[in-house]
Design an enzyme around this catalytic site. Sequence first.
Site, mmCIF file in Angstrom:
data_model
loop_
_atom_site.group_PDB
_atom_site.id
_atom_site.type_symbol
_atom_site.label_atom_id
_atom_site.label_comp_id
_atom_site.label_asym_id
_atom_site.label_seq_id
_atom_site.Cartn_x
_atom_site.Cartn_y
_atom_site.Cartn_z
ATOM 1 N N ASP A 22 28.762 75.934 67.243
ATOM 2 C CA ASP A 22 28.484 75.210 66.017
ATOM 3 C C ASP A 22 29.621 75.502 65.040
ATOM 4 O O ASP A 22 30.444 76.362 65.307
ATOM 5 C CB ASP A 22 27.151 75.758 65.465
ATOM 6 C CG ASP A 22 26.566 74.845 64.420
ATOM 7 O OD1 ASP A 22 27.198 73.813 64.115
ATOM 8 O OD2 ASP A 22 25.491 75.166 63.898
ATOM 9 N N LYS A 69 24.008 42.574 60.458
ATOM 10 C CA LYS A 69 23.053 42.914 61.513
ATOM 11 C C LYS A 69 22.005 41.814 61.570
ATOM 12 O O LYS A 69 21.759 41.126 60.577
ATOM 13 C CB LYS A 69 22.348 44.240 61.185
ATOM 14 C CG LYS A 69 23.284 45.415 60.932
ATOM 15 C CD LYS A 69 23.865 45.950 62.208
ATOM 16 C CE LYS A 69 24.719 47.178 61.946
ATOM 17 N NZ LYS A 69 25.619 47.489 63.052
ATOM 18 N N ASP A 99 30.471 50.432 56.796
ATOM 19 C CA ASP A 99 30.313 50.602 58.246
ATOM 20 C C ASP A 99 31.258 49.689 59.025
ATOM 21 O O ASP A 99 31.760 50.075 60.080
ATOM 22 C CB ASP A 99 28.855 50.280 58.617
ATOM 23 C CG ASP A 99 28.526 50.568 60.082
ATOM 24 O OD1 ASP A 99 28.919 51.656 60.566
ATOM 25 O OD2 ASP A 99 27.889 49.728 60.730
ATOM 26 N N LYS A 154 40.092 46.946 71.445
ATOM 27 C CA LYS A 154 39.582 45.749 72.124
ATOM 28 C C LYS A 154 40.757 44.892 72.609
ATOM 29 O O LYS A 154 41.749 44.733 71.909
ATOM 30 C CB LYS A 154 38.678 44.942 71.193
ATOM 31 C CG LYS A 154 37.360 45.671 70.900
ATOM 32 C CD LYS A 154 36.444 44.829 70.045
ATOM 33 C CE LYS A 154 35.256 45.624 69.534
ATOM 34 N NZ LYS A 154 34.133 45.699 70.452
ATOM 35 N N LYS A 162 35.121 57.503 62.922
ATOM 36 C CA LYS A 162 34.672 57.020 61.636
ATOM 37 C C LYS A 162 33.218 57.409 61.420
ATOM 38 O O LYS A 162 32.537 57.696 62.412
ATOM 39 C CB LYS A 162 34.837 55.500 61.534
ATOM 40 C CG LYS A 162 33.937 54.716 62.504
ATOM 41 C CD LYS A 162 33.877 53.278 62.120
ATOM 42 C CE LYS A 162 32.721 53.020 61.206
ATOM 43 N NZ LYS A 162 31.515 52.537 61.897
ATOM 44 N N HIS A 221 36.847 48.110 60.638
ATOM 45 C CA HIS A 221 37.086 47.094 61.669
ATOM 46 C C HIS A 221 37.624 45.766 61.107
ATOM 47 O O HIS A 221 38.624 45.245 61.578
ATOM 48 C CB HIS A 221 35.802 46.797 62.452
ATOM 49 C CG HIS A 221 35.118 48.024 62.991
ATOM 50 N ND1 HIS A 221 35.808 49.102 63.482
ATOM 51 C CD2 HIS A 221 33.805 48.343 63.126
ATOM 52 C CE1 HIS A 221 34.946 50.021 63.898
ATOM 53 N NE2 HIS A 221 33.722 49.589 63.680
ATOM 54 N N HIS A 234 37.570 51.720 66.779
ATOM 55 C CA HIS A 234 37.480 51.254 68.162
ATOM 56 C C HIS A 234 37.794 49.756 68.296
ATOM 57 O O HIS A 234 38.102 49.292 69.378
ATOM 58 C CB HIS A 234 36.143 51.635 68.806
ATOM 59 C CG HIS A 234 34.996 50.745 68.442
ATOM 60 N ND1 HIS A 234 34.279 50.894 67.298
ATOM 61 C CD2 HIS A 234 34.436 49.701 69.089
ATOM 62 C CE1 HIS A 234 33.333 49.977 67.263
ATOM 63 N NE2 HIS A 234 33.401 49.224 68.332
#
Length: 489
Positions: free
Chosen positions: A87, A343, A234, A181, A147, A239, A177
């Site tokens: 930890d 979302k 987020d 792609k 992130k 992104h 990420h």
Amino acid sequence: PTAHAADLVVFGGTGDLSMRKLLPALYHSDRDGRLAPETRIIAMSRGGLDDADFRGKVEADVRPGLHADDAEGWDRFLGRLHHVTADVAGDARTHPGWGRLARMLAGREDVDRIFYLASPPMTFGPFCRAAHAAGLVTPRSRVVLEKPLGRDLEGARGINDEVGAIFEERQIFRIDHYLGKETVQNLLVLRFANAFLEPIWNSLWIDHVQITAAESVGTPGRRGYYDHAGALRDMVQNHLLQLLCLVAMEPPARNDRESIRDEKVKVLQALRPISGTEADRFTVRGQYAAGEVDGRAVPGYLDEPDKTPPTDASRHVETFTAIRAEVKNWRWAGVPFYLRTGKRMPYRRSEIVVQFKDVPHSIFPGGSPNRLVLRLQPSEGIHLHIMAKEPGAGDVVPRPVPLSLSFADTFRARVPEAYERLLTDVLAGNPTLFMRRDEVEAAWTWIDPIIATWESRDALPEPYAAGTSGPAAARELLGRSGRAWHEED
Ligand code: BG6
């Protein structure tokens, strides 16, 4: 190139990201011969597992999703896996796990050493200090940061300072990420390995650009994280802005680690700041209410099952956002870049749409301007909508038809997951597809005033029914200038 031998230490090694993304990507890399024989993967967690327990867990939780039917290859992969219980709380050096890790790494100073922090950002600084105190940071070490990198500019600077006190910038790999792609990397090839696009890639020919990352999933079980993040932090800060950079950047002189990142950061610095009444006008916030996705009734954000009940923060958090951005430079003056993510939209689809202007003078009836669609997912491809004559002996009627390139059909190769590509680059020490400190901070510099405005307003995000493409205001954002979101398949 032959892969260097590496010790890959994954902190948070039994967590969701590691089990769902990293270990499958490493397995595929191993199967394709991209891991050196001596490479080891050492998961670190508080879980109290030994090597055998961890291998058993990976066998049970990861293998079923992989179709790993090559028993020999799978055993070789399992043999690379180790687990250390440790930890970063308290004085990490006194935890026996750090001693064990030090013994495992001892004598391998000539092997690349990679610390992959698949853990929350507040652990980044403490981890780096503990690794340093335990004498584990060698000149051949690298650190990979997942992130989110902070919640605002100040937080990101704090993390960058803490990590930067132990590692040099060249050793720090900040993951986004989306940059792993295939279509995203293809965007660079499309723009800079073809002659015909560059002359028209500017405000003279392009009307606007749309960047959409729509997801049909909701956020069940993620309230603890999501209430304090929201769609802007987020998805947009990282992104979507990275995609915008790749569309808008100037041609770099070389394909090397700094040239591309130098050009991207210039785009971020050229973003026109949005705050106050402009933020009211040019940004939209939404939150999903109950609705239906794929024929299934789903709850609204506030009613998602979770161990923590919704709070005031939950009521204020956006699960959808749309923004009209502008890049203030010679090439892009006056061209809106519309960004949108959410979302519980009707589909999972990420794409970049470059909408060209209409012909200056039309000699045919009808017709519509050209459009280039770069589809990142679900099925990677490039579609250029051109006008063609509808066959027939009657009047000449132009009709839009797509010139389509599907990567799956054209290359007939497995499209690797983003993490495979990025892990390969980490192992090779190539940081081109990773975010440099100044990029992350420039992105936050643009995001912060939008958040500040949102937080100063009483209004809650506008509700939208799950399974729809966001609140009405998102349509209005384009509609008021006679434009519309690209919704076709
Ligand atoms: C992550 C976000 O970075 O990206 C998630 O934290 C989101 O909220 C995910 O679902 C989307 O990634 P992808 O590759 O599925 O588009």
